[in-house]
Design a protein around this motif. Structure first.
Motif, PDB file in Angstrom:
ATOM      1  N   ARG A   8     105.853  30.237  42.468  1.00  0.00           N
ATOM      2  CA  ARG A   8     105.432  28.926  41.965  1.00  0.00           C
ATOM      3  C   ARG A   8     103.932  28.937  41.730  1.00  0.00           C
ATOM      4  NH1 ARG A   8     108.455  24.355  43.069  1.00  0.00           N
ATOM      5  NH2 ARG A   8     106.615  23.193  43.678  1.00  0.00           N
ATOM      6  N   LEU A   9     103.531  28.285  40.657  1.00  0.00           N
ATOM      7  CA  LEU A   9     102.103  28.099  40.408  1.00  0.00           C
ATOM      8  C   LEU A   9     101.701  26.719  40.927  1.00  0.00           C
ATOM      9  CD1 LEU A   9      99.346  28.793  39.240  1.00  0.00           C
ATOM     10  CD2 LEU A   9     100.170  28.031  36.993  1.00  0.00           C
ATOM     11  N   GLN A  10     100.773  26.723  41.872  1.00  0.00           N
ATOM     12  CA  GLN A  10     100.262  25.471  42.433  1.00  0.00           C
ATOM     13  C   GLN A  10      98.787  25.333  42.067  1.00  0.00           C
ATOM     14  OE1 GLN A  10     100.758  25.749  46.693  1.00  0.00           O
ATOM     15  NE2 GLN A  10     102.684  26.841  46.492  1.00  0.00           N
ATOM     16  N   VAL A  11      98.391  24.135  41.673  1.00  0.00           N
ATOM     17  CA  VAL A  11      96.999  23.885  41.309  1.00  0.00           C
ATOM     18  C   VAL A  11      96.430  22.786  42.210  1.00  0.00           C
ATOM     19  CG1 VAL A  11      95.465  23.008  39.495  1.00  0.00           C
ATOM     20  CG2 VAL A  11      97.276  24.639  38.917  1.00  0.00           C
ATOM     21  N   VAL A  12      95.230  23.043  42.721  1.00  0.00           N
ATOM     22  CA  VAL A  12      94.491  22.035  43.486  1.00  0.00           C
ATOM     23  C   VAL A  12      93.176  21.822  42.743  1.00  0.00           C
ATOM     24  CG1 VAL A  12      93.371  21.475  45.674  1.00  0.00           C
ATOM     25  CG2 VAL A  12      95.497  22.827  45.670  1.00  0.00           C
ATOM     26  N   CYS A  13      92.974  20.631  42.199  1.00  0.00           N
ATOM     27  CA  CYS A  13      91.796  20.450  41.349  1.00  0.00           C
ATOM     28  C   CYS A  13      91.135  19.102  41.605  1.00  0.00           C
ATOM     29  CB  CYS A  13      92.189  20.588  39.885  1.00  0.00           C
ATOM     30  SG  CYS A  13      93.382  19.340  39.383  1.00  0.00           S
ATOM     31  N   GLY A  14      89.970  18.944  41.006  1.00  0.00           N
ATOM     32  CA  GLY A  14      89.218  17.706  41.173  1.00  0.00           C
ATOM     33  C   GLY A  14      87.751  17.981  40.907  1.00  0.00           C
ATOM     34  N   PRO A  15      86.891  16.987  41.167  1.00  0.00           N
ATOM     35  CA  PRO A  15      85.443  17.187  41.016  1.00  0.00           C
ATOM     36  C   PRO A  15      84.886  17.866  42.262  1.00  0.00           C
ATOM     37  CG  PRO A  15      85.853  14.977  41.795  1.00  0.00           C
ATOM     38  CD  PRO A  15      87.217  15.625  41.621  1.00  0.00           C
ATOM     39  N   MET A  16      83.583  18.080  42.300  1.00  0.00           N
ATOM     40  CA  MET A  16      82.944  18.582  43.512  1.00  0.00           C
ATOM     41  C   MET A  16      83.143  17.579  44.649  1.00  0.00           C
ATOM     42  SD  MET A  16      79.358  20.069  41.978  1.00  0.00           S
ATOM     43  CE  MET A  16      78.784  20.730  43.536  1.00  0.00           C
ATOM     44  N   PHE A  17      83.134  18.057  45.864  1.00  0.00           N
ATOM     45  CA  PHE A  17      83.223  17.247  47.094  1.00  0.00           C
ATOM     46  C   PHE A  17      84.589  16.594  47.307  1.00  0.00           C
ATOM     47  CE2 PHE A  17      78.972  16.536  45.136  1.00  0.00           C
ATOM     48  CZ  PHE A  17      78.278  17.435  45.911  1.00  0.00           C
ATOM     49  N   ALA A  18      85.617  17.082  46.590  1.00  0.00           N
ATOM     50  CA  ALA A  18      86.939  16.455  46.714  1.00  0.00           C
ATOM     51  C   ALA A  18      87.779  17.098  47.822  1.00  0.00           C
ATOM     52  CB  ALA A  18      87.672  16.521  45.374  1.00  0.00           C
ATOM     53  N   GLY A  19      87.290  18.199  48.398  1.00  0.00           N
ATOM     54  CA  GLY A  19      88.064  18.858  49.461  1.00  0.00           C
ATOM     55  C   GLY A  19      89.050  19.887  48.923  1.00  0.00           C
ATOM     56  N   GLU A 172      75.056  14.850  49.574  1.00  0.00           N
ATOM     57  CA  GLU A 172      74.631  15.810  48.548  1.00  0.00           C
ATOM     58  C   GLU A 172      75.055  17.233  48.849  1.00  0.00           C
ATOM     59  OE1 GLU A 172      73.087  15.177  45.715  1.00  0.00           O
ATOM     60  OE2 GLU A 172      73.503  13.139  46.388  1.00  0.00           O
ATOM     61  N   HIS A 173      75.303  17.947  47.797  1.00  0.00           N
ATOM     62  CA  HIS A 173      75.326  19.399  47.904  1.00  0.00           C
ATOM     63  C   HIS A 173      74.072  19.833  47.173  1.00  0.00           C
ATOM     64  CE1 HIS A 173      76.662  23.541  47.600  1.00  0.00           C
ATOM     65  NE2 HIS A 173      76.365  23.491  46.318  1.00  0.00           N
ATOM     66  N   VAL A 174      73.082  20.317  47.881  1.00  0.00           N
ATOM     67  CA  VAL A 174      71.836  20.687  47.229  1.00  0.00           C
ATOM     68  C   VAL A 174      71.798  22.197  47.090  1.00  0.00           C
ATOM     69  CG1 VAL A 174      69.330  20.588  47.342  1.00  0.00           C
ATOM     70  CG2 VAL A 174      70.690  18.689  48.210  1.00  0.00           C
ATOM     71  N   GLY A 175      71.935  22.663  45.866  1.00  0.00           N
ATOM     72  CA  GLY A 175      71.933  24.098  45.624  1.00  0.00           C
ATOM     73  C   GLY A 175      70.708  24.460  44.821  1.00  0.00           C
ATOM     74  N   GLY A 176      69.673  24.970  45.461  1.00  0.00           N
ATOM     75  CA  GLY A 176      68.449  25.318  44.764  1.00  0.00           C
ATOM     76  C   GLY A 176      67.809  24.069  44.177  1.00  0.00           C
ATOM     77  N   ILE A 177      67.483  24.118  42.883  1.00  0.00           N
ATOM     78  CA  ILE A 177      66.786  22.998  42.274  1.00  0.00           C
ATOM     79  C   ILE A 177      67.745  21.916  41.797  1.00  0.00           C
ATOM     80  CG2 ILE A 177      64.735  24.279  41.549  1.00  0.00           C
ATOM     81  CD1 ILE A 177      66.092  24.472  38.747  1.00  0.00           C
ATOM     82  N   GLU A 178      69.038  22.223  41.762  1.00  0.00           N
ATOM     83  CA  GLU A 178      69.994  21.250  41.254  1.00  0.00           C
ATOM     84  C   GLU A 178      70.730  20.599  42.405  1.00  0.00           C
ATOM     85  OE1 GLU A 178      71.238  23.568  37.171  1.00  0.00           O
ATOM     86  OE2 GLU A 178      72.512  23.677  38.932  1.00  0.00           O
ATOM     87  N   SER A 179      70.987  19.323  42.250  1.00  0.00           N
ATOM     88  CA  SER A 179      71.881  18.707  43.206  1.00  0.00           C
ATOM     89  C   SER A 179      72.876  17.835  42.436  1.00  0.00           C
ATOM     90  CB  SER A 179      71.118  17.906  44.250  1.00  0.00           C
ATOM     91  OG  SER A 179      70.249  17.012  43.635  1.00  0.00           O
ATOM     92  N   TYR A 180      73.976  17.558  43.088  1.00  0.00           N
ATOM     93  CA  TYR A 180      75.091  16.878  42.438  1.00  0.00           C
ATOM     94  C   TYR A 180      75.589  15.751  43.327  1.00  0.00           C
ATOM     95  CZ  TYR A 180      75.276  21.026  39.504  1.00  0.00           C
ATOM     96  OH  TYR A 180      74.957  22.040  38.635  1.00  0.00           O
ATOM     97  N   GLN A 181      76.150  14.748  42.675  1.00  0.00           N
ATOM     98  CA  GLN A 181      76.809  13.675  43.410  1.00  0.00           C
ATOM     99  C   GLN A 181      78.170  13.412  42.802  1.00  0.00           C
ATOM    100  OE1 GLN A 181      74.295  10.225  43.144  1.00  0.00           O
ATOM    101  NE2 GLN A 181      73.215  10.716  45.050  1.00  0.00           N
ATOM    102  N   ALA A 182      79.118  13.029  43.659  1.00  0.00           N
ATOM    103  CA  ALA A 182      80.407  12.547  43.165  1.00  0.00           C
ATOM    104  C   ALA A 182      80.219  11.131  42.633  1.00  0.00           C
ATOM    105  CB  ALA A 182      81.416  12.555  44.300  1.00  0.00           C
ATOM    106  N   ARG A 183      80.892  10.820  41.528  1.00  0.00           N
ATOM    107  CA  ARG A 183      80.776   9.487  40.931  1.00  0.00           C
ATOM    108  C   ARG A 183      82.139   9.002  40.452  1.00  0.00           C
ATOM    109  NH1 ARG A 183      75.510   7.802  39.449  1.00  0.00           N
ATOM    110  NH2 ARG A 183      74.091   8.900  40.853  1.00  0.00           N
TER     111      ARG A 183
END
Ligand SMILES: [Zn+2]
Length: 196
Positions: A8-19, A172-183
Motif C-alpha cells: 500500500r502507498l501511504q502519504v503523510v503530508c501538510g505544511p511545516m510544523f504539522a507533525g 518558529e523553526h529558525v534555519g540560518g537566515i530564514e525562518s518560517y511560520q505556519a499560517r
C-alpha cells in the motif's frame, strides 16, 4: 491464489510544523514492534536529520539512511523484501519519486511517504500532490497558525523583524537566515503580527 502481500502507498503530508515526521515515526515504530522489516530513508539534503536519524520536532528519532537521489534510494532497497519503506521529507526527491515508489509498492512492500505538499508561497509542491492522488491512504495534517491558532494548511517565510516577539518565536523553526511560520488561509501572506 498469489501469496504476495498487497503493498500500500501511504502519504503523510501538510505544511511545516504539522507533525509529519512524528506521524511517520509512529507508523515505523508500530511496524518495528510487529517484527516487520522496515527501512527509513531521508534525503541527504535534509540537514535537520543529519547523523543518520529521522527526528520529529517533538524529539522522537529513529535510525535512517540518507540518500542523494531517487536512483540511490532504489539501489538501497535493492531486492530486499521490506514490509515497510518509510521516506521522510519526500519533497526533496522531486517527481522521479512517483514512478519509483509505484514500482516498489507493486513488488508488495508498503511505502509511507511524508513530506511538504505546499510551498512557502502557497503552491502545490510536487511530488506530494501526485503521490496523494495515487495513494491507498492519505493523511493530510495541519499545523497551528502562528497568528490566530486556527488550523494552518500553509507556511511562509517571515522576516527577522516579525519574529522579534518572543511568544511568536517559540513557534518558529529558525534555519540560518530564514525562518518560517505556519499560517491559516486567512493569515497566509500577512506579515507577522503582534497580537496585543
Ligand atoms: Zn490565522
Amino acid at each position: 491464489m498469489r501469496s504476495i502481500p498487497n503493498g500500500r502507498l501511504q502519504v503523510v503530508c501538510g505544511p511545516m510544523f504539522a507533525g509529519k515526521s512524528e506521524e511517520l515515526l509512529r507508523r515505523v515504530r508500530r511496524a518495528q514492534l510487529a517484527g516487520l522489516a522496515v527501512e527509513v530513508v531521508n534525503h541527504a539534503l535534509d540537514d535537520r536529520h543529519a547523523g543518520g536519524r529521522v527526528a520529529s520536532h517533538s524529539g522522537l528519532s529513529i535510525a535512517s539512511r540518507s540518500v542523494p537521489d531517487v536512483g540511490s534510494l532504489v539501489e538501497l532497497v535493492g531486492d530486499r523484501e521490506l514490509d515497510l519503506l518509510a521516506i521522510d521529507e519526500a519533497q526533496f526527491f522531486g517527481t522521479e519519486l512517483v514512478p519509483a515508489v509505484s514500482r516498489l509498492v507493486l513488488t508488495g512492500m508498503s511505502v509511507v511517504v511524508a513530506g511538504l505538499c505546499v510551498t512557502f508561497d502557497g503552491r502545490p509542491f510536487e511530488p506530494l500532490p501526485s503521490l496523494m492522488a495515487l495513494a491507498e491512504d492519505v493523511t493530510k495534517l495541519t499545523a497551528v497558525c502562528a497568528v490566530c491558532g486556527q488550523d494552518a494548511a500553509f507556511h511562509q517565510r517571515v522576516l527577522a523583524d516579525d519574529v522579534a516577539d518572543a511568544r511568536l518565536a517559540t513557534a518558529e523553526h529558525v534555519g540560518g537566515i530564514e525562518s518560517y511560520q505556519a499560517r491559516c488561509r486567512q493569515h497566509f501572506g500577512e506579515r507577522g503580527r503582534r497580537s496585543a
